[in-house]
Enzyme design. Structure first.
Site, PDB file in Angstrom:
ATOM      1  N   ARG A 178       4.334  -6.864 -15.961  1.00 48.50           N
ATOM      2  CA  ARG A 178       4.860  -6.523 -14.624  1.00 48.50           C
ATOM      3  C   ARG A 178       5.537  -7.756 -14.026  1.00 48.50           C
ATOM      4  O   ARG A 178       5.397  -8.866 -14.534  1.00 48.50           O
ATOM      5  CB  ARG A 178       3.711  -6.127 -13.687  1.00 48.50           C
TER       6      ARG A 178
ATOM      7  N   ASN B 299       2.610 -17.524 -17.635  1.00 44.29           N
ATOM      8  CA  ASN B 299       2.995 -16.854 -16.391  1.00 44.29           C
ATOM      9  C   ASN B 299       1.845 -16.098 -15.729  1.00 44.29           C
ATOM     10  O   ASN B 299       1.859 -15.919 -14.511  1.00 44.29           O
ATOM     11  CB  ASN B 299       4.141 -15.874 -16.713  1.00 44.29           C
TER      12      ASN B 299
ATOM     13  N   TYR C 285      -5.954 -20.787  -4.623  1.00 43.16           N
ATOM     14  CA  TYR C 285      -4.714 -20.446  -5.343  1.00 43.16           C
ATOM     15  C   TYR C 285      -3.794 -21.672  -5.369  1.00 43.16           C
ATOM     16  O   TYR C 285      -3.257 -22.037  -6.422  1.00 43.16           O
ATOM     17  CB  TYR C 285      -4.015 -19.262  -4.659  1.00 43.16           C
TER      18      TYR C 285
ATOM     19  N   ALA D 168      -4.630 -24.784  -5.107  1.00 42.64           N
ATOM     20  CA  ALA D 168      -5.222 -25.817  -5.979  1.00 42.64           C
ATOM     21  C   ALA D 168      -5.002 -25.474  -7.452  1.00 42.64           C
ATOM     22  O   ALA D 168      -4.715 -26.359  -8.271  1.00 42.64           O
ATOM     23  CB  ALA D 168      -6.712 -25.954  -5.686  1.00 42.64           C
TER      24      ALA D 168
HETATM   25  P1  NAP Z   1       2.172  -9.643 -10.515  1.00 40.79           P
HETATM   26  O1  NAP Z   1       3.334  -8.770 -10.225  1.00 40.79           O
HETATM   27  O2  NAP Z   1       0.873  -9.392  -9.846  1.00 40.79           O
HETATM   28  O3  NAP Z   1       1.949  -9.660 -12.106  1.00 40.79           O
HETATM   29  C1  NAP Z   1       0.907 -10.447 -12.637  1.00 40.79           C
HETATM   30  C2  NAP Z   1       0.974 -10.392 -14.140  1.00 40.79           C
HETATM   31  O4  NAP Z   1      -0.094 -11.239 -14.635  1.00 40.79           O
HETATM   32  C3  NAP Z   1       0.731  -8.987 -14.681  1.00 40.79           C
HETATM   33  O5  NAP Z   1       1.574  -8.753 -15.786  1.00 40.79           O
HETATM   34  C4  NAP Z   1      -0.732  -9.036 -15.139  1.00 40.79           C
HETATM   35  O6  NAP Z   1      -0.980  -8.225 -16.280  1.00 40.79           O
HETATM   36  C5  NAP Z   1      -0.864 -10.494 -15.567  1.00 40.79           C
HETATM   37  N1  NAP Z   1      -2.254 -10.952 -15.577  1.00 40.79           N
HETATM   38  C6  NAP Z   1      -3.091 -11.141 -14.526  1.00 40.79           C
HETATM   39  N2  NAP Z   1      -4.294 -11.560 -14.965  1.00 40.79           N
HETATM   40  C7  NAP Z   1      -4.206 -11.630 -16.328  1.00 40.79           C
HETATM   41  C8  NAP Z   1      -5.105 -12.015 -17.350  1.00 40.79           C
HETATM   42  N3  NAP Z   1      -6.357 -12.403 -17.064  1.00 40.79           N
HETATM   43  N4  NAP Z   1      -4.675 -11.977 -18.629  1.00 40.79           N
HETATM   44  C9  NAP Z   1      -3.412 -11.587 -18.942  1.00 40.79           C
HETATM   45  N5  NAP Z   1      -2.511 -11.218 -18.006  1.00 40.79           N
HETATM   46  C10 NAP Z   1      -2.915 -11.234 -16.721  1.00 40.79           C
HETATM   47  O7  NAP Z   1       2.502 -11.162 -10.183  1.00 40.79           O
HETATM   48  P2  NAP Z   1       3.902 -11.953 -10.207  1.00 40.79           P
HETATM   49  O8  NAP Z   1       4.371 -12.045  -8.816  1.00 40.79           O
HETATM   50  O9  NAP Z   1       4.795 -11.416 -11.242  1.00 40.79           O
HETATM   51  O10 NAP Z   1       3.360 -13.401 -10.618  1.00 40.79           O
HETATM   52  C11 NAP Z   1       3.630 -13.989 -11.884  1.00 40.79           C
HETATM   53  C12 NAP Z   1       3.329 -15.477 -11.789  1.00 40.79           C
HETATM   54  O11 NAP Z   1       4.155 -16.056 -10.782  1.00 40.79           O
HETATM   55  C13 NAP Z   1       1.884 -15.792 -11.383  1.00 40.79           C
HETATM   56  O12 NAP Z   1       1.438 -16.937 -12.071  1.00 40.79           O
HETATM   57  C14 NAP Z   1       2.002 -16.088  -9.909  1.00 40.79           C
HETATM   58  O13 NAP Z   1       0.963 -16.911  -9.442  1.00 40.79           O
HETATM   59  C15 NAP Z   1       3.348 -16.780  -9.874  1.00 40.79           C
HETATM   60  N6  NAP Z   1       3.977 -16.770  -8.548  1.00 40.79           N
HETATM   61  C16 NAP Z   1       4.306 -15.592  -7.930  1.00 40.79           C
HETATM   62  C17 NAP Z   1       4.883 -15.643  -6.661  1.00 40.79           C
HETATM   63  C18 NAP Z   1       5.274 -14.401  -5.918  1.00 40.79           C
HETATM   64  O14 NAP Z   1       5.619 -14.527  -4.728  1.00 40.79           O
HETATM   65  N7  NAP Z   1       5.249 -13.224  -6.512  1.00 40.79           N
HETATM   66  C19 NAP Z   1       5.131 -16.880  -6.059  1.00 40.79           C
HETATM   67  C20 NAP Z   1       4.784 -18.041  -6.714  1.00 40.79           C
HETATM   68  C21 NAP Z   1       4.212 -17.974  -7.972  1.00 40.79           C
HETATM   69  P3  NAP Z   1      -1.811  -6.825 -16.263  1.00 40.79           P
HETATM   70  O15 NAP Z   1      -1.297  -6.019 -15.114  1.00 40.79           O
HETATM   71  O16 NAP Z   1      -1.483  -6.244 -17.615  1.00 40.79           O
HETATM   72  O17 NAP Z   1      -3.254  -7.189 -16.137  1.00 40.79           O
END
Ligand code: NAP
Length: 244
Positions: free
Chosen positions: A11, A86, A151, A153
């Site tokens: 996702r 990621n 988060y 940290a």
């Molecule tokens: P998201 O839409 O919630 O997607 C999170 C993804 O991480 C999903 O594919 C989920 O897979 C996977 N995931 C979570 N826990 C997992 C685990 N234990 N093992 C394997 N996969 C796992 O989040 P996103 O916004 O795309 O975020 C992606 C990255 O960007 C993260 O590291 C987040 O901290 C970082 N980030 C996001 C933002 C933002 O504003 N969105 C800002 C800064 C940084 P499943 O659904 O298959 O479990």
């Protein structure tokens, strides 16, 4: 043909990263944990472009599952040239209200997983004297955010780990960098009220939230030959947040 492994690629940002590598004809390992159907759709889309992709389930916060993930990826594609760490989870709340289990989940998903995946993939990269590791950090890991202290940290740990590992493996031809997103329009932010998101967007110099494919573009750059002399760095993709 090169192979990329992206954790949490079912996702959001990880999905866009997987699709972007797929368009470049990489072999793509789409890791997922709880979203099998979404992960299969990502692999199907890549196959529709004529690429190769496999979806592999693993909870990357668990070292034993990471061992199996990397072994399975190797058995399918033979090697890993690019690792994108990621997978991540958010937690919002005051520190005093956070349980030790909630703390562990954030730290193990966002940071321990980076160590586990690097530990297991690095021997492959060291053997051939080349490789790219790209870790997804966060603007909060750079600046710190109240209500998201752990988060923040966890992401600061990712940035510190990236800088140090870049020093350790640079002589072996491997680069290690971070992409640090600002507020990106994904499911992770669905817990935030839409009025608050609109206000946050208005305060940004670029006046809008980021899109997942804009983060993917920075990851693609760091994996490309154009980034051959960049290591230990954090590229912020945040619409100018905190730049004034
Ligand atoms: P998201 O839409 O919630 O997607 C999170 C993804 O991480 C999903 O594919 C989920 O897979 C996977 N995931 C979570 N826990 C997992 C685990 N234990 N093992 C394997 N996969 C796992 O989040 P996103 O916004 O795309 O975020 C992606 C990255 O960007 C993260 O590291 C987040 O901290 C970082 N980030 C996001 C933002 C933002 O504003 N969105 C800002 C800064 C940084 P499943 O659904 O298959 O479990």
């Amino acid at each position: 043909m090169k192979t990329v492994l992206i954790t949490g690629a079912s996702r959001g940002i990880g999905k866009e990263i997987a699709l972007a590598f797929g368009r470049l004809q990489y072999n793509v390992v789409v890791n997922y944990n709880n979203s099998p159907n979404e992960a299969v759709l990502v692999t199907q889309a890549i196959k529709d472009y004529g690429g190769n992709a496999v979806a592999i389930k693993a909870d990357v916060s668990d070292f034993n599952e990471v061992l199996k993930l990397i072994d399975e990826a190797k058995s399918v594609f033979g090697d890993i040239d690019v690792l994108v760490n990621n997978a991540g989870v958010a937690y919002q709340g005051l520190v005093q209200d956070m349980s030790p289990n909630q703390y562990r989940k954030v730290m193990s998903t966002n940071f321990d997983s980076v160590f586990y995946c690097c530990k297991k993939v690095l021997p492959l990269m060291l053997y051939k004297h080349s490789g790219r590791i790209i870790n997804i950090a966060s603007v909060w890991g750079e600046a710190g955010a109240s209500y998201e202290v752990v988060y923040s940290a966890s992401k600061a740990a990712v940035i510190g780990f990236t800088k140090a590992l870049a020093q350790e493996v640079g002589p072996s031809g491997i680069t290690v960098n971070c992409v640090s997103p600002g507020i990106i329009d994904t499911q992770m932010n669905s817990i935030i009220d839409s009025d608050i998101l609109d206000e946050l967007a208005e305060e940004l110099p670029l006046g809008r939230l980021g899109l997942a494919h804009e983060v993917a573009d920075a990851v693609l750059f760091l994996a490309s030959d154009k980034a051959s002399y960049i290591t230990g760095q954090t590229i912020s993709v945040n619409g100018g947040q905190f730049c004034r």
